[in-house]
Scaffold this motif. Structure first.
Motif, PDB file in Angstrom:
ATOM      1  N   GLY A 101       0.840  -1.178   0.000  1.00 45.66           N
ATOM      2  CA  GLY A 101       0.000   0.000   0.000  1.00 45.66           C
ATOM      3  C   GLY A 101       0.881   1.235   0.000  1.00 45.66           C
ATOM      4  O   GLY A 101       2.112   1.145  -0.087  1.00 45.66           O
ATOM      5  N   ARG A 102       0.250   2.390   0.088  1.00 47.38           N
ATOM      6  CA  ARG A 102       1.047   3.608   0.031  1.00 47.38           C
ATOM      7  C   ARG A 102       0.451   4.694   0.923  1.00 47.38           C
ATOM      8  O   ARG A 102      -0.735   4.686   1.240  1.00 47.38           O
ATOM      9  CB  ARG A 102       1.151   4.118  -1.400  1.00 47.38           C
ATOM     10  CG  ARG A 102      -0.191   4.532  -2.034  1.00 47.38           C
ATOM     11  CD  ARG A 102      -0.439   6.007  -1.958  1.00 47.38           C
ATOM     12  NE  ARG A 102      -1.766   6.362  -2.431  1.00 47.38           N
ATOM     13  CZ  ARG A 102      -2.819   6.543  -1.653  1.00 47.38           C
ATOM     14  NH1 ARG A 102      -2.712   6.357  -0.350  1.00 47.38           N
ATOM     15  NH2 ARG A 102      -3.991   6.900  -2.152  1.00 47.38           N
ATOM     16  N   ASN A 107       0.269   8.806   0.531  1.00 49.85           N
ATOM     17  CA  ASN A 107       0.592   9.927  -0.333  1.00 49.85           C
ATOM     18  C   ASN A 107       1.064  11.069   0.550  1.00 49.85           C
ATOM     19  O   ASN A 107       0.278  11.647   1.298  1.00 49.85           O
ATOM     20  CB  ASN A 107      -0.632  10.350  -1.152  1.00 49.85           C
ATOM     21  CG  ASN A 107      -0.250  11.313  -2.264  1.00 49.85           C
ATOM     22  OD1 ASN A 107       0.890  11.319  -2.710  1.00 49.85           O
ATOM     23  ND2 ASN A 107      -1.187  12.123  -2.701  1.00 49.85           N
ATOM     24  N   SER A 115      -4.598   2.686  -0.229  1.00 54.01           N
ATOM     25  CA  SER A 115      -4.494   2.013  -1.521  1.00 54.01           C
ATOM     26  C   SER A 115      -4.372   0.506  -1.429  1.00 54.01           C
ATOM     27  O   SER A 115      -3.522  -0.122  -2.055  1.00 54.01           O
ATOM     28  CB  SER A 115      -3.305   2.584  -2.313  1.00 54.01           C
ATOM     29  OG  SER A 115      -3.470   2.339  -3.677  1.00 54.01           O
ATOM     30  N   ALA A 154      -4.829  -0.925  -5.039  1.00 60.84           N
ATOM     31  CA  ALA A 154      -3.663  -0.921  -5.923  1.00 60.84           C
ATOM     32  C   ALA A 154      -2.655  -1.982  -5.507  1.00 60.84           C
ATOM     33  O   ALA A 154      -1.947  -2.535  -6.358  1.00 60.84           O
ATOM     34  CB  ALA A 154      -3.009   0.455  -5.933  1.00 60.84           C
ATOM     35  N   THR A 177      -9.887   6.746 -11.060  1.00 64.02           N
ATOM     36  CA  THR A 177      -8.634   7.158 -10.427  1.00 64.02           C
ATOM     37  C   THR A 177      -7.552   7.430 -11.466  1.00 64.02           C
ATOM     38  O   THR A 177      -7.641   7.011 -12.620  1.00 64.02           O
ATOM     39  CB  THR A 177      -8.137   6.069  -9.471  1.00 64.02           C
ATOM     40  OG1 THR A 177      -8.004   4.845 -10.205  1.00 64.02           O
ATOM     41  CG2 THR A 177      -9.121   5.865  -8.332  1.00 64.02           C
ATOM     42  N   ASP A 203      -1.640   5.637  -7.269  1.00 66.42           N
ATOM     43  CA  ASP A 203      -1.567   4.491  -6.360  1.00 66.42           C
ATOM     44  C   ASP A 203      -0.714   3.365  -6.919  1.00 66.42           C
ATOM     45  O   ASP A 203       0.158   2.817  -6.230  1.00 66.42           O
ATOM     46  CB  ASP A 203      -2.976   3.982  -6.059  1.00 66.42           C
ATOM     47  CG  ASP A 203      -3.829   5.016  -5.348  1.00 66.42           C
ATOM     48  OD1 ASP A 203      -3.259   5.991  -4.819  1.00 66.42           O
ATOM     49  OD2 ASP A 203      -5.056   4.857  -5.345  1.00 66.42           O
ATOM     50  N   SER A 224       2.996   1.777  -5.673  1.00 65.33           N
ATOM     51  CA  SER A 224       3.141   0.368  -5.346  1.00 65.33           C
ATOM     52  C   SER A 224       4.212  -0.312  -6.184  1.00 65.33           C
ATOM     53  O   SER A 224       4.943  -1.177  -5.695  1.00 65.33           O
ATOM     54  CB  SER A 224       1.790  -0.348  -5.539  1.00 65.33           C
ATOM     55  OG  SER A 224       1.816  -1.645  -4.991  1.00 65.33           O
ATOM     56  N   GLY A 268      -4.974  10.484   0.783  1.00 63.69           N
ATOM     57  CA  GLY A 268      -5.861   9.633   0.005  1.00 63.69           C
ATOM     58  C   GLY A 268      -6.997  10.429  -0.616  1.00 63.69           C
ATOM     59  O   GLY A 268      -7.018  11.662  -0.601  1.00 63.69           O
TER      60      GLY A 268
END
Length: 381
Positions: free
Chosen positions: A27-28, A30, A125, A128, A167, A171, A175, A331
């Motif tokens: 996941g991430r 931002n 995310s 993703a 989107t 994302d 990843s 997000g």
């Protein structure tokens, strides 16, 4: 037993044979650059140390069987030919199959077991991560030869055209393209990316994530409404995308747009500027000096883009009042998570303060945890 061994064992128990391999995708968070990606702007995410792990084995009969460690995700069985019609949690995985097929990649069928530690609905995310792990696995096993940048687009098309979430590429880029100890500076127009040092431990800092437990979904109406508003603004101003609007152009934009649409456009313009400022500060002075930029970003998302929520605002304000250097929601908004840049010795105090104020307000207990910039998607075994 390691996590990989656990996933391998679960695969064998579910499908009666061993997988051909295991792959992970993170996941991430931002760091900054919200809703700028689909406006062809700039973003600065980083991969976190929570991942989706998939074990996969090819089949020769065109059938697909999917299973998950998550108890709410019921097993799915179907055919590769029907991948574009997938619904529910399987759409993220089968959407990748569909997107690969659109690129001429023949997918013979497969069994897949997934276990993810990325919280769902938290703005980190999780979708993703599923898409990127699946895309990397199939690309390797099928010898499709797609680059990571092409796999980013595979994941985006799965999300857009099968899941139904409009989107951008933020994302999947985080990843698939991340490096440990770095953020990914991504130009969403050219799709060029470069790593930017984000040495939090070296600066004595951590990033706290506050998952408010207010679930959000990109396929819901608020996200699509914001994107449509941005597209209307660009059309009214005669530009290809809001990326082309400069701060000096804002007075003209205010004359031509209604107030709500103008505020949406102003957020994109100022957020792009904040991304560029953050990259410059990280390179010159380090992460300890970006707190004020994070604070300004949250105000813009709260007041101009109107994608925050009372829970996110409470988390941000509480972190700021208890020693965080900066804080913002992260997000797509309408729930999910906030982040706080915190000195390492203050992390416990800030987290406890957020938990206490949520409890006093009668809100569900948030999940507060630390993250560090980790590596992007990779094969594990």
């Amino acid at each position: 037993m390691s996590r990989v061994e656990s996933v391998q064992q679960a695969f064998r128990e579910t499908f009666g044979m061993a997988p051909e391999g295991c792959w992970q995708a993170p996941g991430r968070v931002n760091l900054i650059g919200e809703h700028t990606d689909y406006n062809q702007g700039f973003v600065l995410p980083f991969a976190i140390d929570r991942q989706a792990v998939v074990a996969l084995r090819r089949r020769a009969d065109g059938r697909v069987r999917l299973a998950s460690a998550h108890p709410a995700s019921k097993p799915v069985a179907g055919r590769v030919a029907d991948a574009g019609a997938a619904r529910g949690w399987s759409a993220y995985l089968l959407g990748v199959v569909w997107a690969l097929q659109q690129r001429g990649v023949e997918v013979p069928g497969f069994d897949l077991f997934v276990d993810s530690t990325v919280p769902t609905g938290a703005g980190l995310s999780s979708s993703a991560a599923l898409e990127s792990a699946t895309a990397l696995a199939l690309n390797e096993l099928l010898q499709a030869g797609l680059s990571r940048e092409e796999l980013v687009l595979v994941g985006q098309h799965a999300e857009n055209d099968v899941v139904g979430a409009p989107t951008g590429i933020l994302d999947q880029s985080a990843s698939l393209l991340s490096e440990a100890g770095h953020a990914v500076f991504l130009d969403c127009r050219s799709r060029e990316s470069e790593p930017v040092p984000l040495d939090l431990p070296g600066a004595g800092l951590v990033i706290l994530v506050v998952d408010t437990k207010v679930s959000h979904a990109h396929a819901d109406g608020g996200y699509a409404d914001r994107r449509a508003s941005c597209e209307r603004a660009a059309a009214a101003l005669g530009i290809a995308a809001l990326r082309d609007l400069e701060p000096a152009d804002l007075p003209r934009a205010e004359r031509l747009l209604d107030q709500e649409t103008f505020r949406r456009a102003r957020h994109i313009v100022t957020e792009n500027a904040r991304v560029l400022e953050t990259v410059s500060v990280l390179r010159s002075a380090g992460p300890g000096e970006i707190g004020g930029i994070l604070d300004r970003s949250h105000r813009s998302m709260r007041d101009d883009f109107e994608i925050s929520s009372p829970e996110l605002d409470l988390a941000v304000a509480t972190a700021q009042a208890n020693g965080a250097l900066g804080a913002r929601m992260t997000g797509g908004g309408f729930g999910g998570s906030a982040i706080a840049l915190v000195r390492e010795p203050d992390a416990g105090k800030v987290g406890a303060a957020v938990e206490a104020v949520f409890r006093t307000a009668g809100l569900a207990a948030p999940d507060v945890f630390e993250v560090l910039p980790g590596p992007g998607a990779q094969r594990l075994v």
